[in-house]
Design a protein around this motif. Structure first.
Motif, short mmCIF file in Angstrom:
data_model
loop_
_atom_site.label_atom_id
_atom_site.label_comp_id
_atom_site.label_asym_id
_atom_site.label_seq_id
_atom_site.Cartn_x
_atom_site.Cartn_y
_atom_site.Cartn_z
N LYS A 358 0.84 -1.20 0.00
CA LYS A 358 0.00 0.00 0.00
C LYS A 358 0.88 1.25 0.00
N ASP A 359 0.56 2.17 -0.91
CA ASP A 359 1.28 3.44 -1.02
C ASP A 359 2.78 3.25 -1.16
N PHE A 360 3.16 2.23 -1.95
CA PHE A 360 4.58 2.04 -2.27
C PHE A 360 5.01 3.17 -3.20
N GLU A 361 6.09 3.83 -2.86
CA GLU A 361 6.54 4.98 -3.66
C GLU A 361 7.57 4.54 -4.69
N GLY A 362 7.10 4.34 -5.92
CA GLY A 362 7.99 3.96 -7.00
C GLY A 362 8.24 5.13 -7.93
N ILE A 363 8.93 4.88 -9.03
CA ILE A 363 9.18 5.98 -9.97
C ILE A 363 7.90 6.35 -10.71
N LEU A 364 6.91 5.45 -10.73
CA LEU A 364 5.64 5.75 -11.39
C LEU A 364 4.65 6.45 -10.46
N GLY A 365 5.02 6.64 -9.21
CA GLY A 365 4.14 7.29 -8.25
C GLY A 365 3.74 6.33 -7.14
N LEU A 366 2.72 6.71 -6.37
CA LEU A 366 2.26 5.87 -5.28
C LEU A 366 1.47 4.69 -5.82
N PHE A 367 1.82 3.49 -5.35
CA PHE A 367 1.22 2.26 -5.88
C PHE A 367 0.67 1.41 -4.75
N SER A 368 -0.53 0.87 -4.97
CA SER A 368 -1.15 -0.07 -4.04
C SER A 368 -1.84 -1.17 -4.83
N PHE A 369 -2.08 -2.32 -4.16
CA PHE A 369 -2.93 -3.36 -4.72
C PHE A 369 -4.31 -3.24 -4.09
N ASN A 370 -5.37 -3.48 -4.90
CA ASN A 370 -6.70 -3.55 -4.31
C ASN A 370 -6.95 -4.98 -3.82
N GLU A 371 -8.18 -5.28 -3.45
CA GLU A 371 -8.47 -6.57 -2.81
C GLU A 371 -8.27 -7.77 -3.72
N VAL A 372 -8.24 -7.57 -5.05
CA VAL A 372 -8.03 -8.70 -5.96
C VAL A 372 -6.63 -8.71 -6.57
N GLY A 373 -5.76 -7.79 -6.14
CA GLY A 373 -4.41 -7.76 -6.67
C GLY A 373 -4.24 -6.90 -7.90
N ASP A 374 -5.18 -5.98 -8.11
CA ASP A 374 -5.07 -5.07 -9.26
C ASP A 374 -4.52 -3.73 -8.82
N VAL A 375 -4.23 -2.90 -9.81
CA VAL A 375 -3.53 -1.64 -9.61
C VAL A 375 -4.42 -0.54 -9.02
N VAL A 376 -3.85 0.19 -8.08
CA VAL A 376 -4.47 1.42 -7.60
C VAL A 376 -3.41 2.52 -7.75
N MET A 377 -3.56 3.36 -8.79
CA MET A 377 -2.64 4.47 -9.01
C MET A 377 -3.21 5.40 -10.08
N ASP A 378 -2.58 6.55 -10.25
CA ASP A 378 -3.08 7.55 -11.19
C ASP A 378 -2.61 7.30 -12.62
N VAL A 379 -3.39 7.83 -13.57
CA VAL A 379 -3.08 7.71 -15.00
C VAL A 379 -2.65 9.07 -15.54
#
Length: 394
Positions: A358-379
């Motif tokens: 949750k809220d992993f800070e990568g070069i693409l921005g803040l990244f989290s997984f939702n309840e099924v393992g899909d992406v939560v981040m901005d486009v």
């Protein structure tokens, strides 16, 4: 007698000196600040988490530029992660050649190796749909870094991705394109023999209907096709305001090039398959006007992106693309989960730690997984202008 007493005293003194020396070389000592300082041996022993990660990548064939970018992104991240000393990752890389059957064979080979903790890849959604169910059945985590079709994380509990799905990227690009152009009518072209391009088409069609756009025609093609004049003639005759194209870069770039030569001047909105410099290399000036949604904008002034570009160019002599960036972040996400799992051997512990990202800070921005393992981040929406990707301006 005195001689023997003197000899005894010498032996006793020698023994005491040895004893004191031994005590002084114990594993802890006191530094100048009065704090206990652990020896180097104790400080490093057992703390570096060793992990072997399998990789299935599209390294030969028409779309090998995808796999090359992915593996280069992974290797750059691997080098940096291992240098930090907390985690040591070994990559075992297999070529899928973009074919589902070969991807399955590669996956089975990796899954049969009990020392491999988890898998990254395959590259294409079609391949991923073939491999991921087996990985889930075998209880080994698998994560896609470039797989954007609907339904991928829903395959099973051990299935994840860090690539933004078409269901997020395409609507974002379409909304901005329609707002700028005032488009009312769209034509759609897509590859009907590939899971990725078919999934992109479904999103395009659904989004167009939700936005109240008229779909003037829907045209299809097959993988490896080189002549699109028949489809493009039908599109041109319907006089659309936008063309929506779900394609991989090798076919997509040719479609755009032929469209421009036939006098189709309206903007193209593409899916994730267009997010590659190869589109510009193949189509040249014809690529201008292409609009896509992406998690990665390579010419951003964000310090993290600037630094990543610099390191990647130093290592490989060229700029990275979205696929390199997503793979780079993916291995860092794995490394983060490894540290939280505390082991590189327990597949279930690793899977559970990864799911909690949750809220992993990568070069693409803040990244989290939702309840099924899909992406939560901005486009981010970008377009090709004057021969390069630039941030879309309304």
């Amino acid at each position: 007698m005195q001689k023997y007493q003197k000899l005894f005293l010498i032996i006793l003194a020698t023994f005491m000196l040895i004893l004191l020396t031994a005590c002084g070389s114990s594993s802890t000592s006191t530094n100048s600040g009065g704090q206990s300082e652990t020896s180097i041996e104790d400080e490093t022993s057992g703390e570096v988490i060793q992990a072997k990660i399998g990789v299935i990548s599209y390294l030969s064939g028409a779309g090998a530029a995808y796999g090359e970018a992915i593996t280069q992104g992974l290797k750059l991240a691997q080098k940096e992660i291992n240098e930090k000393g907390e985690v040591n990752i070994e990559l075992v890389i297999e070529d899928s050649a973009g074919e589902a059957e070969q991807a399955v064979n590669a996956g089975q080979k990796l899954m049969a190796d009990d020392s491999i903790l988890a898998i990254i890849g395959p590259t294409l959604s079609t391949e991923f749909f073939a491999v991921a169910p087996e990985a889930d059945l075998n209880g080994i985590t698998i994560m896609g870094t470039s797989t954007t079709a609907d339904g991928i994380p829903e395959i099973g509990d051990y299935v994840f991705r860090n690539s933004i799905p078409e269901a997020l990227a395409i609507p974002a690009a379409m909304e901005k394109a329609v707002k700028r152009t005032g488009a009312k009518k769209v034509a759609i072209i897509y590859g009907n023999d590939d899971a990725f391009t078919k999934a992109g088409f479904e999103v395009m069609k659904r989004t167009a209907e939700e936005m109240g756009l008229e779909i003037t025609t829907i045209e299809t093609y097959q993988k490896g096709q080189s002549d699109y004049k028949a489809q493009l003639t039908k599109i041109k005759n319907t006089n659309p305001d936008l063309v929506l194209a779900s394609a991989l870069y090798n076919e997509g770039a040719v479609i755009i090039d032929q469209a421009r030569k036939m006098g189709i001047t309206v903007p193209f909105v593409g899916g994730n398959g267009f997010n590659s410099p190869q589109v510009i290399e193949i189509a040249g000036d014809a690529a201008n006007g292409l609009i896509v949604g992406t998690p990665y904008f390579g010419d951003s002034t964000d310090p993290k992106i600037v630094e990543f570009n610099k390191k990647y160019e130093e290592e490989y002599g060229k700029k990275p693309d979205q696929f390199a960036a997503q793979a780079y972040d993916a291995l860092y996400i794995y490394a983060d989960a490894l540290k939280r799992a505390g082991t590189g051997e327990d597949r279930d512990a690793f899977r559970d730690a990864l799911a909690e990202t949750k809220d992993f800070e990568g070069i693409l921005g803040l990244f989290s997984f939702n309840e099924v393992g899909d992406v939560v981040m901005d486009v981010t929406v970008v377009e090709i202008k004057d021969g390069k990707f630039v941030e879309f301006e309304e």
